[in-house]
Design a protein around this motif. Structure first.
Motif, short mmCIF file in Angstrom:
data_model
loop_
_atom_site.label_atom_id
_atom_site.label_comp_id
_atom_site.label_asym_id
_atom_site.label_seq_id
_atom_site.Cartn_x
_atom_site.Cartn_y
_atom_site.Cartn_z
N GLY A 1 15.21 -15.22 74.27
CA GLY A 1 14.10 -14.05 74.48
C GLY A 1 14.52 -12.76 73.78
O GLY A 1 13.75 -11.97 73.53
N CYS A 2 15.73 -12.66 73.13
CA CYS A 2 16.16 -11.57 72.50
C CYS A 2 15.12 -11.16 71.24
O CYS A 2 14.89 -12.16 70.42
CB CYS A 2 17.54 -11.64 71.87
SG CYS A 2 17.88 -10.41 71.06
N GLN A 3 14.31 -10.20 71.30
CA GLN A 3 13.34 -9.75 70.22
C GLN A 3 14.07 -8.76 69.37
O GLN A 3 13.61 -8.54 68.04
CB GLN A 3 12.31 -9.10 70.87
CG GLN A 3 10.96 -9.04 70.02
CD GLN A 3 9.80 -8.65 70.86
OE1 GLN A 3 9.87 -7.78 71.41
NE2 GLN A 3 8.76 -9.60 70.76
N SER A 4 15.05 -8.16 69.60
CA SER A 4 15.48 -7.05 68.77
C SER A 4 16.83 -6.54 69.48
O SER A 4 17.41 -7.14 70.51
CB SER A 4 14.62 -5.73 68.87
OG SER A 4 14.73 -5.02 70.15
N ARG B 1 11.26 -11.51 77.11
CA ARG B 1 11.87 -10.77 75.71
C ARG B 1 12.87 -9.67 76.31
O ARG B 1 12.57 -9.37 77.18
CB ARG B 1 10.46 -10.23 75.07
CG ARG B 1 9.45 -11.26 74.58
CD ARG B 1 8.38 -10.50 74.04
NE ARG B 1 7.51 -9.56 75.18
CZ ARG B 1 7.41 -8.59 74.88
NH1 ARG B 1 7.31 -7.76 73.90
NH2 ARG B 1 6.81 -7.77 75.83
N TRP B 2 13.79 -9.49 75.49
CA TRP B 2 14.56 -8.52 75.85
C TRP B 2 15.48 -7.91 74.48
O TRP B 2 15.51 -8.36 73.59
CB TRP B 2 15.87 -9.18 76.57
CG TRP B 2 16.52 -10.37 76.25
CD1 TRP B 2 16.13 -11.76 76.46
CD2 TRP B 2 17.69 -10.39 75.62
NE1 TRP B 2 17.18 -12.53 75.82
CE2 TRP B 2 17.93 -11.64 75.43
CE3 TRP B 2 18.43 -9.52 75.04
CZ2 TRP B 2 19.38 -12.15 74.64
CZ3 TRP B 2 19.66 -9.67 74.49
CH2 TRP B 2 20.18 -11.10 74.16
N THR B 3 16.14 -6.81 74.70
CA THR B 3 16.97 -6.21 73.70
C THR B 3 18.21 -5.71 74.44
O THR B 3 18.29 -5.61 75.80
CB THR B 3 16.02 -4.87 73.13
OG1 THR B 3 16.99 -4.53 72.10
CG2 THR B 3 15.79 -3.85 74.22
N ARG C 1 18.33 -15.61 70.64
CA ARG C 1 17.00 -15.56 70.09
C ARG C 1 16.12 -16.60 70.92
O ARG C 1 14.95 -16.14 71.48
CB ARG C 1 16.64 -16.15 68.56
CG ARG C 1 15.31 -16.01 68.17
CD ARG C 1 15.44 -16.79 66.66
NE ARG C 1 15.64 -18.27 66.97
CZ ARG C 1 14.77 -18.97 67.28
NH1 ARG C 1 13.46 -18.64 68.02
NH2 ARG C 1 15.14 -20.36 67.56
N SER D 1 9.88 -1.44 79.40
CA SER D 1 11.12 -2.34 79.58
C SER D 1 11.74 -2.03 81.10
O SER D 1 11.42 -0.95 81.52
CB SER D 1 12.12 -2.47 78.61
OG SER D 1 12.91 -1.23 78.86
N PHE E 1 9.89 -7.76 79.55
CA PHE E 1 10.43 -7.33 78.59
C PHE E 1 11.54 -6.48 79.40
O PHE E 1 11.13 -5.80 80.06
CB PHE E 1 9.63 -6.21 77.77
CG PHE E 1 10.59 -5.97 76.47
CD1 PHE E 1 10.25 -6.65 75.32
CD2 PHE E 1 11.34 -5.00 76.51
CE1 PHE E 1 11.12 -6.47 74.14
CE2 PHE E 1 12.10 -4.84 75.38
CZ PHE E 1 12.11 -5.49 74.02
#
Length: 232
Positions: free
Chosen positions: A200-203, A178-180, A197, A99, A148
């Motif tokens: 792009g929120c993946q976790s 995607r991001w966290t 979500r 990331s 990410f």
């Protein structure tokens, strides 16, 4: 430090960052560097490097006798120094690390008794312009193929309006990432998580610490056990 002194004896060595900012005297004595910057040093560092280029040393009076500088908080994060991604092998960093980090704010209003974030960043939250945050993401996406990201804010979902604005800007530009991030249960809603979500929120790293109301209160947390389970 030893290797730097051996291979580049004329180099001027700076120390900074979170660890140095928490224990500046100890690290300065141990490392024997030329200068140390406590806290948010991006602007002070640029000024000091410029003075060294011009005069061979730091001539400003903001460093104490040891060479330690306490520059204070950067009030306007958007007027600071932008990340110089061209100085980093971003593709390798991303492929080996998974990331690329992005900071959207500094400061934390919460009062968890064990946390160093208020010491490092203060209690007043200073936010970046969501459009400039999206610019940084878009540049990494288009120039370096990064898809990410890790929002490294102490708490990404406070204030909520700022979180929503960043997510909406990502969606408006169709960045397809995607991001966290670090998330607090306090003030979290299903609607906010749905927006996250879609952007792009993946976790998420949900800071709960324990499942005991008396202990949560002792720790200075801003939520109770019921809220933890509702959010989960």
């Amino acid at each position: 430090v030893k290797i730097c002194r051996e291979r580049a004896p004329r180099a001027v060595l700076f120390a900074g960052g979170s660890a140095f900012s928490l224990f500046p005297e100890e690290f300065h004595e141990k490392l024997n560097v030329d200068y140390g910057i406590v806290g948010e040093g991006e602007n002070a560092f640029v000024r000091m490097v410029d003075e060294i280029d011009r005069h061979g040393k730091v001539v400003g009076d903001y460093a104490d006798a040891r060479g330690i500088v306490f520059p204070g908080k950067v009030k306007d994060l958007d007027a600071g120094v932008a990340p110089a991604m061209d100085l980093l092998d971003v593709s390798r960093y991303f492929s080996e690390g998974g990331s690329v980090n992005v900071q959207t704010k500094r400061g934390c209003v919460y009062k968890c008794i064990y946390c160093t974030y208020p010491v490092l960043e203060g209690h007043d939250v200073r936010t970046r312009d969501p459009a400039l945050v999206a610019d940084e993401i878009q540049e990494a996406r288009e120039r370096h193929g990064v898809d990410f990201f890790f929002f490294v804010d102490n708490v990404f979902n406070y204030p909520v309006w700022h979180t929503e604005a960043i997510c909406e800007e990502i969606l408006r530009r169709e960045l397809k990432i995607r991001w966290t991030a670090y998330i607090t249960p306090a003030g979290s809603t299903r609607e906010l998580f749905e927006l996250m979500r879609r952007s792009g929120c993946q976790s998420m790293d949900l800071g709960t610490d324990c499942f005991s109301n008396p202990q949560l209160k002792r720790m200075g947390k801003s939520f109770d056990v019921d809220q933890v389970f509702r959010v989960a």
